[in-house]
Design a protein around this motif. Structure first.
Motif, PDB file in Angstrom:
ATOM      1  N   LEU A 187       0.862  -1.186   0.000  1.00  0.00           N
ATOM      2  CA  LEU A 187       0.000   0.000   0.000  1.00  0.00           C
ATOM      3  C   LEU A 187       0.892   1.226   0.000  1.00  0.00           C
ATOM      4  CD1 LEU A 187      -3.058   0.824   0.298  1.00  0.00           C
ATOM      5  CD2 LEU A 187      -2.652   0.922   2.768  1.00  0.00           C
ATOM      6  N   ASN A 188       0.400   2.297  -0.581  1.00  0.00           N
ATOM      7  CA  ASN A 188       1.120   3.563  -0.592  1.00  0.00           C
ATOM      8  C   ASN A 188       0.186   4.644  -0.074  1.00  0.00           C
ATOM      9  OD1 ASN A 188       2.338   6.136  -1.596  1.00  0.00           O
ATOM     10  ND2 ASN A 188       3.801   4.709  -2.534  1.00  0.00           N
ATOM     11  N   ASP A 222      -1.779   6.385  -2.682  1.00  0.00           N
ATOM     12  CA  ASP A 222      -2.755   5.638  -3.476  1.00  0.00           C
ATOM     13  C   ASP A 222      -4.121   6.307  -3.417  1.00  0.00           C
ATOM     14  OD1 ASP A 222      -0.915   3.743  -4.206  1.00  0.00           O
ATOM     15  OD2 ASP A 222      -1.544   2.258  -2.716  1.00  0.00           O
ATOM     16  N   LYS A 223      -4.799   6.348  -4.560  1.00  0.00           N
ATOM     17  CA  LYS A 223      -6.140   6.908  -4.624  1.00  0.00           C
ATOM     18  C   LYS A 223      -7.167   5.874  -4.157  1.00  0.00           C
ATOM     19  CE  LYS A 223      -4.980  10.814  -6.779  1.00  0.00           C
ATOM     20  NZ  LYS A 223      -5.213  12.172  -6.210  1.00  0.00           N
ATOM     21  N   GLU A 268      -8.462   3.366  -6.670  1.00  0.00           N
ATOM     22  CA  GLU A 268      -7.761   2.126  -6.996  1.00  0.00           C
ATOM     23  C   GLU A 268      -8.416   0.925  -6.327  1.00  0.00           C
ATOM     24  OE1 GLU A 268      -3.494   2.266  -6.539  1.00  0.00           O
ATOM     25  OE2 GLU A 268      -3.474   4.447  -6.855  1.00  0.00           O
ATOM     26  N   THR A 295      -7.034  10.243  -1.150  1.00  0.00           N
ATOM     27  CA  THR A 295      -5.905   9.328  -1.019  1.00  0.00           C
ATOM     28  C   THR A 295      -5.969   8.581   0.309  1.00  0.00           C
ATOM     29  OG1 THR A 295      -4.479  10.955   0.059  1.00  0.00           O
ATOM     30  CG2 THR A 295      -4.456  10.897  -2.368  1.00  0.00           C
TER      31      THR A 295
END
Length: 499
Positions: free
Chosen positions: A104-105, A108-109, A112, A124
């Motif tokens: 995971l980042n 990340d939206k 996604e 995000t």
């Protein structure tokens, strides 16, 4: 409040303490903490479990009171309580663990994971974990998941799926993501759903596998687990012994059940980097930067909210904590990492709308651990009066309350809402005699307060004593000409009296 170095137990009005077998090391701090907690229990202020550790050692562990409103089963240090929003520390750690593993980042939206969710391309993971996503609050007072006619109560069986579908039906955000911070239960529920998508596991299973089992937290659970069976559960009840438990089945924003003993294992696991590295955990203790470059703070302006933690870290302080409250359930998980002490308090009695004493108890324990003078809490007159009305005649109880007002006012919390809250407690089961006696007493104590007369009038109106109701609504309106409730009630009463 009267400042003391040692708490003298004799002032606890002669009641017998019902605490369970305690774990106390033989030092002055533990003795003073025990004295403080006995005083609070004996004076109606605390029902729950507590653990205090200092210098990497548990110096005090105890439980006071009962597991539910029937008062048939006593609490122990192994009793399982609702953590409410303290659960967010687990949710944020779960997300950071996935970040650490590269699954995971933070950038990340949401789209996604949930491409059909409204505005998901704007939100995000960082927005979710820092309360900056702008999602509407599904726990809003009087909102969609509240009981009709009882805006303070939640519907039963509210799940993450039901909340997700509700949030998905709303096209607008409260604000542009990242433009401001607003404490968001909806954001943390969505964060739990992101953890599920990213990990490929149900949220309750991920928390169990990655946190509870490795840390040997055998009495900790996530409520969303199907067919969950919990032993030694503590159920919430009000100060006036009415059931008022955390009945939500959601997770992420809340939903974790645990004990003071297991939460100390949680503290140890975080401190020893057993779950996530110290470098990753330190990311949670960084102030949130908004889109315009400014830094966010909590509502009081005294604490910073990072990723799942309230904290204050500077040259003199190194503190990370979280509190929680839902219905009558309250939780405190406080870590002074610089001075190396931890305070864990779990309670199943009271109200999150009534300045729960766990905050003052925490503050006084901090004074004790820092070798400072500490204070006795003022005794809530609502709970003292409730006791008097249930053990003596109404006239005797009223007279004793007047005596306390005259002779012991500095020892009791006589703030105007205390008796007002008690009066409404008696109105609910239509105990009009006691309700009117309490409201009348409050009018005597606060003759210039419009609201106390409004409440007194309501008691008469509900008891079909319309002339008396008109008298006191008019009195309230004299004191506050802008009292729209009194105006509306007088109009209704005028129609009733014509019929």
């Amino acid at each position: 409040m009267k400042r003391l170095v040692l708490v003298i137990l004799s002032i606890s009005i002669g009641l017998c303490s019902c605490q369970n077998k305690k774990s106390v090391t033989h030092n002055k701090n533990a003795y003073e903490i025990d004295s403080l907690l006995n005083y609070c229990f004996n004076n109606y202020m605390f029902n729950g479990a507590i653990l205090v550790a200092q210098n990497d050692k548990v110096i005090y562990k105890n439980a006071f009171g009962y597991a539910d409103y029937t008062k048939t089963k006593k609490l122990t240090a192994s009793s399982v309580f609702s953590l409410a929003s303290v659960s967010k520390t687990f949710t944020s750690t779960a997300a950071l663990l996935l970040v650490e593993r590269g699954v995971l980042n933070l950038d990340d939206k949401l789209s996604e994971f949930f491409p059909d969710f409204p505005n998901a391309e704007k939100i995000t993971v960082y927005n979710l974990i820092t309360h900056t996503a702008g999602l509407p609050n599904y726990l809003e007072y009087g909102g969609y998941f509240r009981v009709e006619g009882r805006p303070g109560d939640f519907q039963d069986s509210v799940t993450n799926l039901k909340v997700y579908n509700y949030l998905k039906s709303i096209d607008t955000l409260q604000f542009e993501p990242g433009s401001q911070r607003d404490y968001s239960n909806s954001g943390y529920l969505m964060l739990a759903l992101v953890v599920e998508k990213a990990s490929g596991k149900p949220f309750h299973q991920f928390i169990k596998d990655e946190i509870f089992i490795p840390l040997l937290m055998g009495n900790s659970y996530v409520k969303s687990e199907p067919d969950l069976k919990v032993q030694n559960r503590a159920y919430g009840f009000t100060n006036f012994y009415q059931p008022d438990d955390d009945n939500l089945m959601t997770s992420g924003a809340g939903g974790v059940l645990s004990t003071v003993e297991d939460l100390y294992k949680w503290h140890k696991g975080l401190s020893s980097a057993s779950i996530i590295s110290k470098e990753t955990l330190n990311q949670a203790y960084v102030n949130t930067k908004l889109n315009n470059g400014s830094l966010s703070q909590d509502r009081t302006g005294t604490w910073i909210y990072g990723m799942g933690w309230l904290f204050r870290m500077n040259e003199t302080e190194n503190i990370a904590w979280h509190d929680g409250g839902l219905n009558a359930c309250s939780a405190m998980f406080y870590q002074d990492l610089g001075r190396d002490f931890t305070i864990i308090i779990l309670s199943n009695k009271g109200s999150t709308f009534a300045n729960h004493p766990i905050y003052t108890i925490r503050d006084e324990i901090i004074h004790i651990l820092k070798k400072e003078q500490f204070s006795l809490l003022k005794i809530p007159i609502s709970q003292k009066m409730y006791y008097l009305l249930n053990h003596f005649s109404t006239d005797e109880a009223v007279q004793e309350c007047k005596n306390l007002w005259i002779n012991d006012k500095d020892k009791y919390d006589f703030s105007v809402n205390q008796l007002n809250r008690l009066g409404y407690n008696f109105l609910q089961p239509n105990d009009f005699e006691k309700a009117k006696a309490v409201f009348k007493l409050n009018c005597e104590f606060y003759p210039d307060n419009a609201n106390v007369y409004d409440s007194y009038a309501e008691a008469f109106m509900l008891n079909n004593e319309y002339k008396k109701a008109v008298e006191f609504y008019e009195k309230s309106l004299d004191l506050n000409p802008e009292n729209t409730n009194a105006k509306n009630m007088l109009q209704q009463l005028s129609k009733k009296m014509l019929n």
